[in-house]
Design a protein around this motif. Structure first.
Motif, PDB file in Angstrom:
ATOM      1  N   LEU A  90     -40.564  29.889 -17.772  1.00  0.00           N
ATOM      2  CA  LEU A  90     -39.961  29.718 -18.266  1.00  0.00           C
ATOM      3  C   LEU A  90     -38.800  28.821 -18.702  1.00  0.00           C
ATOM      4  O   LEU A  90     -38.822  28.470 -19.344  1.00  0.00           O
ATOM      5  CB  LEU A  90     -38.871  30.861 -17.204  1.00  0.00           C
ATOM      6  N   MET A  91     -39.800  27.677 -17.634  1.00  0.00           N
ATOM      7  CA  MET A  91     -39.363  26.300 -18.403  1.00  0.00           C
ATOM      8  C   MET A  91     -40.154  25.479 -19.229  1.00  0.00           C
ATOM      9  O   MET A  91     -39.540  24.841 -20.198  1.00  0.00           O
ATOM     10  CB  MET A  91     -39.991  25.181 -16.489  1.00  0.00           C
ATOM     11  N   ASP A  92     -41.973  26.588 -19.466  1.00  0.00           N
ATOM     12  CA  ASP A  92     -41.581  26.402 -20.633  1.00  0.00           C
ATOM     13  C   ASP A  92     -41.897  26.773 -22.138  1.00  0.00           C
ATOM     14  O   ASP A  92     -41.815  26.176 -23.381  1.00  0.00           O
ATOM     15  CB  ASP A  92     -43.467  26.343 -21.296  1.00  0.00           C
ATOM     16  N   LEU A  93     -40.912  28.016 -21.955  1.00  0.00           N
ATOM     17  CA  LEU A  93     -40.194  28.031 -23.225  1.00  0.00           C
ATOM     18  C   LEU A  93     -38.770  27.265 -23.222  1.00  0.00           C
ATOM     19  O   LEU A  93     -37.938  27.642 -24.283  1.00  0.00           O
ATOM     20  CB  LEU A  93     -39.488  29.745 -22.976  1.00  0.00           C
ATOM     21  N   GLU A  94     -38.307  26.578 -22.196  1.00  0.00           N
ATOM     22  CA  GLU A  94     -36.856  26.001 -22.545  1.00  0.00           C
ATOM     23  C   GLU A  94     -35.967  27.051 -23.589  1.00  0.00           C
ATOM     24  O   GLU A  94     -35.135  26.658 -24.436  1.00  0.00           O
ATOM     25  CB  GLU A  94     -36.716  24.809 -23.226  1.00  0.00           C
ATOM     26  N   PRO A  95     -35.444  27.672 -22.120  1.00  0.00           N
ATOM     27  CA  PRO A  95     -34.148  28.781 -22.063  1.00  0.00           C
ATOM     28  C   PRO A  95     -33.462  27.902 -22.484  1.00  0.00           C
ATOM     29  O   PRO A  95     -32.921  26.508 -21.772  1.00  0.00           O
ATOM     30  CB  PRO A  95     -34.812  29.639 -21.239  1.00  0.00           C
ATOM     31  N   HIS A  96     -32.143  27.821 -23.004  1.00  0.00           N
ATOM     32  CA  HIS A  96     -30.689  27.411 -23.159  1.00  0.00           C
ATOM     33  C   HIS A  96     -30.380  28.191 -22.370  1.00  0.00           C
ATOM     34  O   HIS A  96     -29.475  29.744 -21.728  1.00  0.00           O
ATOM     35  CB  HIS A  96     -30.254  28.030 -25.359  1.00  0.00           C
ATOM     36  N   PRO A  97     -29.375  28.147 -21.172  1.00  0.00           N
ATOM     37  CA  PRO A  97     -28.147  28.361 -20.683  1.00  0.00           C
ATOM     38  C   PRO A  97     -27.314  28.972 -20.766  1.00  0.00           C
ATOM     39  O   PRO A  97     -26.856  28.506 -22.141  1.00  0.00           O
ATOM     40  CB  PRO A  97     -27.151  26.952 -20.500  1.00  0.00           C
ATOM     41  N   GLY A  98     -27.147  30.640 -20.242  1.00  0.00           N
ATOM     42  CA  GLY A  98     -25.816  31.646 -20.462  1.00  0.00           C
ATOM     43  C   GLY A  98     -27.832  32.672 -21.393  1.00  0.00           C
ATOM     44  O   GLY A  98     -26.437  33.686 -21.747  1.00  0.00           O
ATOM     45  N   SER A  99     -28.007  32.267 -22.353  1.00  0.00           N
ATOM     46  CA  SER A  99     -29.145  32.865 -22.578  1.00  0.00           C
ATOM     47  C   SER A  99     -30.104  33.995 -21.302  1.00  0.00           C
ATOM     48  O   SER A  99     -30.379  33.972 -20.803  1.00  0.00           O
ATOM     49  CB  SER A  99     -30.455  32.277 -23.559  1.00  0.00           C
ATOM     50  N   PRO A 100     -30.095  35.086 -21.794  1.00  0.00           N
ATOM     51  CA  PRO A 100     -30.969  35.641 -21.123  1.00  0.00           C
ATOM     52  C   PRO A 100     -32.226  35.133 -19.895  1.00  0.00           C
ATOM     53  O   PRO A 100     -32.445  34.805 -18.660  1.00  0.00           O
ATOM     54  CB  PRO A 100     -31.833  37.181 -21.476  1.00  0.00           C
ATOM     55  N   SER A 101     -32.826  34.537 -20.367  1.00  0.00           N
ATOM     56  CA  SER A 101     -34.276  33.840 -20.210  1.00  0.00           C
ATOM     57  C   SER A 101     -33.216  32.188 -19.107  1.00  0.00           C
ATOM     58  O   SER A 101     -33.937  32.292 -18.490  1.00  0.00           O
ATOM     59  CB  SER A 101     -35.028  33.448 -21.573  1.00  0.00           C
ATOM     60  N   GLY A 102     -32.656  32.189 -19.380  1.00  0.00           N
ATOM     61  CA  GLY A 102     -31.491  30.896 -18.991  1.00  0.00           C
ATOM     62  C   GLY A 102     -30.807  31.685 -17.572  1.00  0.00           C
ATOM     63  O   GLY A 102     -30.919  30.800 -16.707  1.00  0.00           O
ATOM     64  N   ASP A 103     -30.469  32.846 -17.804  1.00  0.00           N
ATOM     65  CA  ASP A 103     -29.683  33.041 -16.934  1.00  0.00           C
ATOM     66  C   ASP A 103     -31.002  33.537 -15.553  1.00  0.00           C
ATOM     67  O   ASP A 103     -30.820  33.568 -14.231  1.00  0.00           O
ATOM     68  CB  ASP A 103     -29.157  34.257 -16.877  1.00  0.00           C
ATOM     69  N   ARG A 104     -32.194  33.927 -16.229  1.00  0.00           N
ATOM     70  CA  ARG A 104     -33.180  34.698 -15.509  1.00  0.00           C
ATOM     71  C   ARG A 104     -33.729  33.313 -14.553  1.00  0.00           C
ATOM     72  O   ARG A 104     -34.294  33.793 -13.318  1.00  0.00           O
ATOM     73  CB  ARG A 104     -34.423  35.574 -16.471  1.00  0.00           C
ATOM     74  N   LEU A 105     -33.943  31.863 -14.810  1.00  0.00           N
ATOM     75  CA  LEU A 105     -34.690  31.028 -14.701  1.00  0.00           C
ATOM     76  C   LEU A 105     -33.395  30.580 -13.425  1.00  0.00           C
ATOM     77  O   LEU A 105     -34.095  30.067 -12.643  1.00  0.00           O
ATOM     78  CB  LEU A 105     -34.867  29.708 -16.481  1.00  0.00           C
ATOM     79  N   GLU A 106     -32.585  30.746 -13.453  1.00  0.00           N
ATOM     80  CA  GLU A 106     -31.438  30.178 -12.882  1.00  0.00           C
ATOM     81  C   GLU A 106     -31.508  31.393 -11.223  1.00  0.00           C
ATOM     82  O   GLU A 106     -31.572  29.805 -10.367  1.00  0.00           O
ATOM     83  CB  GLU A 106     -29.954  30.267 -13.620  1.00  0.00           C
ATOM     84  N   ILE A 107     -32.066  31.927 -11.950  1.00  0.00           N
ATOM     85  CA  ILE A 107     -31.638  33.278 -10.821  1.00  0.00           C
ATOM     86  C   ILE A 107     -32.952  32.998 -10.331  1.00  0.00           C
ATOM     87  O   ILE A 107     -32.606  32.801  -8.441  1.00  0.00           O
ATOM     88  CB  ILE A 107     -31.521  34.531 -10.958  1.00  0.00           C
ATOM     89  N   LEU A 108     -34.147  33.314 -10.191  1.00  0.00           N
ATOM     90  CA  LEU A 108     -34.911  32.497 -10.064  1.00  0.00           C
ATOM     91  C   LEU A 108     -34.770  31.389  -8.586  1.00  0.00           C
ATOM     92  O   LEU A 108     -35.661  31.194  -7.386  1.00  0.00           O
ATOM     93  CB  LEU A 108     -36.072  32.903 -10.436  1.00  0.00           C
ATOM     94  N   LEU A 109     -34.491  30.373  -9.749  1.00  0.00           N
ATOM     95  CA  LEU A 109     -34.713  28.926  -9.190  1.00  0.00           C
ATOM     96  C   LEU A 109     -33.547  29.062  -7.678  1.00  0.00           C
ATOM     97  O   LEU A 109     -34.221  28.663  -6.941  1.00  0.00           O
ATOM     98  CB  LEU A 109     -33.774  27.746  -9.802  1.00  0.00           C
ATOM     99  N   LEU A 110     -32.453  29.876  -8.123  1.00  0.00           N
ATOM    100  CA  LEU A 110     -31.444  30.014  -6.674  1.00  0.00           C
ATOM    101  C   LEU A 110     -32.128  31.068  -5.062  1.00  0.00           C
ATOM    102  O   LEU A 110     -31.849  30.604  -3.878  1.00  0.00           O
ATOM    103  CB  LEU A 110     -30.466  31.048  -7.242  1.00  0.00           C
ATOM    104  N   LEU A 111     -33.390  31.464  -6.014  1.00  0.00           N
ATOM    105  CA  LEU A 111     -33.492  32.765  -5.150  1.00  0.00           C
ATOM    106  C   LEU A 111     -35.111  32.105  -4.326  1.00  0.00           C
ATOM    107  O   LEU A 111     -35.177  31.982  -3.026  1.00  0.00           O
ATOM    108  CB  LEU A 111     -34.512  34.192  -5.611  1.00  0.00           C
ATOM    109  N   ILE A 112     -35.563  30.811  -4.858  1.00  0.00           N
ATOM    110  CA  ILE A 112     -36.650  29.597  -4.570  1.00  0.00           C
ATOM    111  C   ILE A 112     -35.999  29.537  -3.787  1.00  0.00           C
ATOM    112  O   ILE A 112     -36.583  28.940  -2.929  1.00  0.00           O
ATOM    113  CB  ILE A 112     -37.198  29.447  -5.465  1.00  0.00           C
ATOM    114  N   SER A 113     -35.071  28.893  -3.911  1.00  0.00           N
ATOM    115  CA  SER A 113     -33.950  27.316  -2.977  1.00  0.00           C
ATOM    116  C   SER A 113     -34.016  28.169  -1.757  1.00  0.00           C
ATOM    117  O   SER A 113     -33.958  27.963  -0.929  1.00  0.00           O
ATOM    118  CB  SER A 113     -33.162  27.032  -3.875  1.00  0.00           C
TER     119      SER A 113
END
Length: 128
Positions: free
Chosen positions: A23-46
């Protein structure tokens, strides 16, 4: 996002890290579906890292020293990750700061939480 689930195992953790990298390679915009997925994954990882790999508050050099002394890693391994023995030595002697790519590489190789490697710390001044 139906495949998102709590991280309970190392396999789940590995999958989440790979997905974050993708996902980071895609550089998703915050609030986009990919951006939300990235944010959720980072919270789960943390959350998983906090539970599985608790590390007391310490600066990144202290964390690396702990990994070398108590987790079975070596300065040679660190040099391999960083691509240079002198770079590893400079970082461990507080003459050089870690860069973001180095932090990511160390975190992945040694399974250290990224947050444990990102704190600012004092560098020693060179004597001329």
């Amino acid at each position: 996002m139906s495949d998102l689930h709590p991280i309970r195992t190392e396999a789940d953790y590995d999958w989440a890290l790979a997905e974050v990298e993708r996902l980071m390679d895609l550089e998703p915009h915050p609030g986009s579906p990919s951006g939300d997925r990235l944010e959720i994954l980072l919270l789960l990882i943390s959350n998983y890292e906090d539970q599985r790999y608790p590390i007391p508050q310490a600066d990144p050099v202290t964390v690396l020293q702990f990994a070398i002394q108590d987790m079975g890693h070596s300065q040679n391994e660190l040099a391999d990750i960083l691509g240079s023995r002198s770079r590893a030595s400079e970082i461990l002697s507080r003459k050089r700061s870690l860069t973001l790519p180095q932090i990511r590489a160390i975190s992945e190789a040694w399974r250290l939480p990224i947050a444990a490697l990102t704190a600012t710390y004092e560098l020693v001044a060179e004597h001329a």
